[in-house]
Motif scaffolding. Sequence first.
Motif, PDB file in Angstrom:
ATOM      1  N   HIS A 248      16.559 -87.955  20.605  1.00 51.02           N
ATOM      2  CA  HIS A 248      17.825 -87.438  21.116  1.00 51.02           C
ATOM      3  C   HIS A 248      17.582 -86.050  21.704  1.00 51.02           C
ATOM      4  N   ILE A 249      18.186 -85.775  22.869  1.00 52.55           N
ATOM      5  CA  ILE A 249      18.050 -84.473  23.526  1.00 52.55           C
ATOM      6  C   ILE A 249      19.431 -83.852  23.698  1.00 52.55           C
ATOM      7  N   ILE A 250      19.536 -82.588  23.326  1.00 53.02           N
ATOM      8  CA  ILE A 250      20.734 -81.806  23.638  1.00 53.02           C
ATOM      9  C   ILE A 250      20.357 -80.846  24.764  1.00 53.02           C
ATOM     10  N   PHE A 251      20.919 -81.051  25.918  1.00 57.66           N
ATOM     11  CA  PHE A 251      20.677 -80.161  27.051  1.00 57.66           C
ATOM     12  C   PHE A 251      21.651 -78.985  26.963  1.00 57.66           C
ATOM     13  N   VAL A 252      21.110 -77.784  27.003  1.00 55.16           N
ATOM     14  CA  VAL A 252      21.903 -76.564  26.963  1.00 55.16           C
ATOM     15  C   VAL A 252      21.676 -75.850  28.293  1.00 55.16           C
ATOM     16  N   VAL A 253      22.671 -75.878  29.165  1.00 59.35           N
ATOM     17  CA  VAL A 253      22.510 -75.443  30.550  1.00 59.35           C
ATOM     18  C   VAL A 253      23.164 -74.078  30.760  1.00 59.35           C
ATOM     19  N   ASP A 254      22.350 -73.123  31.171  1.00 62.79           N
ATOM     20  CA  ASP A 254      22.814 -71.776  31.497  1.00 62.79           C
ATOM     21  C   ASP A 254      23.555 -71.813  32.832  1.00 62.79           C
ATOM     22  N   LEU A 331      23.801 -66.937  24.361  1.00 63.66           N
ATOM     23  CA  LEU A 331      22.937 -67.955  23.766  1.00 63.66           C
ATOM     24  C   LEU A 331      23.324 -68.288  22.326  1.00 63.66           C
ATOM     25  N   PRO A 332      23.674 -67.315  21.459  1.00 60.87           N
ATOM     26  CA  PRO A 332      24.073 -67.689  20.096  1.00 60.87           C
ATOM     27  C   PRO A 332      25.232 -68.684  20.057  1.00 60.87           C
ATOM     28  N   ALA A 333      26.215 -68.512  20.936  1.00 59.12           N
ATOM     29  CA  ALA A 333      27.326 -69.464  20.963  1.00 59.12           C
ATOM     30  C   ALA A 333      26.842 -70.849  21.364  1.00 59.12           C
ATOM     31  N   ALA A 334      25.895 -70.898  22.310  1.00 58.96           N
ATOM     32  CA  ALA A 334      25.352 -72.195  22.730  1.00 58.96           C
ATOM     33  C   ALA A 334      24.575 -72.854  21.597  1.00 58.96           C
ATOM     34  N   LEU A 335      23.811 -72.076  20.852  1.00 58.63           N
ATOM     35  CA  LEU A 335      23.053 -72.643  19.737  1.00 58.63           C
ATOM     36  C   LEU A 335      23.982 -73.133  18.635  1.00 58.63           C
ATOM     37  N   HIS A 339      23.967 -76.940  17.388  1.00 64.91           N
ATOM     38  CA  HIS A 339      23.746 -77.297  15.988  1.00 64.91           C
ATOM     39  C   HIS A 339      24.844 -78.225  15.482  1.00 64.91           C
ATOM     40  N   ALA A 340      26.083 -77.973  15.900  1.00 64.99           N
ATOM     41  CA  ALA A 340      27.189 -78.852  15.505  1.00 64.99           C
ATOM     42  C   ALA A 340      26.996 -80.258  16.062  1.00 64.99           C
ATOM     43  N   GLN A 341      26.491 -80.357  17.280  1.00 62.34           N
ATOM     44  CA  GLN A 341      26.272 -81.678  17.871  1.00 62.34           C
ATOM     45  C   GLN A 341      25.103 -82.404  17.218  1.00 62.34           C
ATOM     46  N   LEU A 342      24.150 -81.659  16.664  1.00 59.75           N
ATOM     47  CA  LEU A 342      23.034 -82.296  15.966  1.00 59.75           C
ATOM     48  C   LEU A 342      23.525 -83.127  14.787  1.00 59.75           C
ATOM     49  N   LYS A 343      24.525 -82.623  14.060  1.00 59.11           N
ATOM     50  CA  LYS A 343      25.050 -83.360  12.916  1.00 59.11           C
ATOM     51  C   LYS A 343      25.592 -84.717  13.348  1.00 59.11           C
ATOM     52  N   ARG A 344      26.194 -84.752  14.512  1.00 56.90           N
ATOM     53  CA  ARG A 344      26.779 -85.994  15.004  1.00 56.90           C
ATOM     54  C   ARG A 344      25.725 -86.984  15.466  1.00 56.90           C
TER      55      ARG A 344
END
Length: 674
Positions: A248-254, A331-335, A339-344
């Motif tokens: 599973h990949i979570i893309f975090v786009v700036d 970035l902290p808000a994105a992380l 992290h919340a989406q990782l649980k799902r």
Amino acid sequence: MFITIGVAARARADSLWTEASVRDAYTPVEELSYEIIVDSRNGYDARVRLRVAIHNSSIRPQDFVLTLGAPRHTELRALSVARDGHWSHGQAIDGGTGTPVDVRPAGTVFARRVAPGDRDGLPAVEVVGYGLDAGSTLQAELEFAAYPVMLGGRWQIDLPRRELRTANMATQRRVLVDGLPEETAFYVDSASSRGAPYMISRVENTVTVAWPDQLRRAGQLDGHFLVFEDRFLVYLRLGRSRRLRPDHIIFVVDRSRSMSPRFRRDTAQVFRALAEVLPERTTFSAITFARDAKSLLNASSVALPRLRHQAARDEVVRKLDVVGRTQGTNLPAALELAHAQLKRSRATHPLVVVITDGRLPTSRSVAPWRARFAQRRAEILFVIDDPILAQYGIEATHPMVDVAAELGARVSVNRLASFGDSDAEALLSAPRVLGDLSLSFGRGASVGQNLPRGLVAGSFVRLEGTYAGVAPRSVTIRGRDGSRSVRKRVRAHRMPPVPSALVASTEDLVLAADDSFVRPRWYKASLRRESLAAVAQAGRGGLEVRGRLDQDIIRRYLRAHVRPRASACYNQALGRQPDQQGRIEYDIEMGKGEVMWAQIAQHGLRHDDAPLLACLTEAAWSLEVPAGKLDAATYRVRYPLGLVAPVGPRRGELTTDDKILIDSLLERAANLAQ
């Protein structure tokens, strides 16, 4: 508007003199061609051959003196000459005194390197030829040992400009790179050879010749140790690690303002390329961040979409179009959202891919997130899209290295506009930043510069040092890869002494070698000083102009954008509390034309007033900052403001001593390639 680095007056360097040209301004000898041949078989100490053709158009033999600027980080090792296509190799001789003489045997050519007179000057080579026959052409080839740098996955050497001092010299530079596999291109600046055997450039321009790395990778940490008579060079490189195999990949786009306007399309390239190389069952989610973080997929959906589901990827890109770019890089808000989406996801091998231009504020620590992601067995990978870093490599002093080290993350620098399947495979094998770097040589040896904070995949770090007494036999490299210690011992390669002078001959080398290095009597000391000074000046003028922000510029923009809004905030607060007063200090990080983070670092208000502090914070976010040309620096600004309560009918005032503190967190102005 900007401080500029690398600007110098135009200078004339490289000269070809004969007795006739000195006496009568007549030039009977001319340079027909100027050629650079790079032998790339061993990138650490490549060979560079500088070849010129000298023609005597007069009716009698001529002596000549040719002064050439030499590439930096090179040592003159050999001299060869040819007439009628037959090459004769020279030999090392005593340097001699250089005392002028009347004559030497016909066909004799001497060469000697002259060290630069100062730190910024170019080294020079003096080539002295005797008895060049009337109507004949002589080729002279100077061979240098070169110690290039590797940036962006390519070895590279800067070739000096030639601002020609005399009119009888070649105006084009022909560049060749030998030793590459068939159909492998080399580069002159950003231009590719595209299968051509050589490339042509104007000699008045400083150019960079680059070629792909051909070295075999011995392991995760590679090193090379070159020891000279009085100094040493250490090359360090971090190689690829075990390939990631995420489910599973979570893309975090700036989406900050400093990102390329094409960032949505470039992000789609990364999505597509990773979908092609990962298993079909790989799922994904996506979020975007600037000043805050937002999910880009429907959070109420029961099942996570697969990465190969193009419609889901297209939905993410469409939402990126809607939100667009804006100020801020939180970035902290994105992380936190990732992290919340990782649980799902309930993934067993999750991967967080942060797509950014590398402009991340360092004032906000991300260290706490390292343990939280480790508990979920999640890897973090920063994909940096920056054309400057892709060309020159990411330096260990870059703030991005600190952020990655805090998170135990991997880093890969790319040009996302041309991202393909092979880039995706390399991305999945990028190693973590190697931190806590240290080198051990033994007694009497030291590096003449600060050690980098860590190593990042894709680029070599070249360190230069000196030793006293016995030369070091090896260097031990230590570092930390996540929780694992890394250690490597590299044996020294002893380099042969540099010859003080060289001689070659088209007639009789034995006879010519009996003589020391000398110059013709007509070549006066004043003329030599002038020629060498011109070479040195040309080296100082060859740097590319880059814009820089200075204190006056930043102060001007703070006064124009922040102070008026802060004043309005304060006067609104006076309507609530007429005796409100005190002092605040802004902490703002900026770079590449945007505010990345802004906050009130400290304040001392007479009355607590949350709306006032919120309004003052918004005033800082309103700051518009310029972007200098090729300016890769990140600036942190601390700006104090005093809030002075009104007396009588006057409005409230803002005061400041204007002693703003600016920390340049990333210095890349004067020497991008080390």
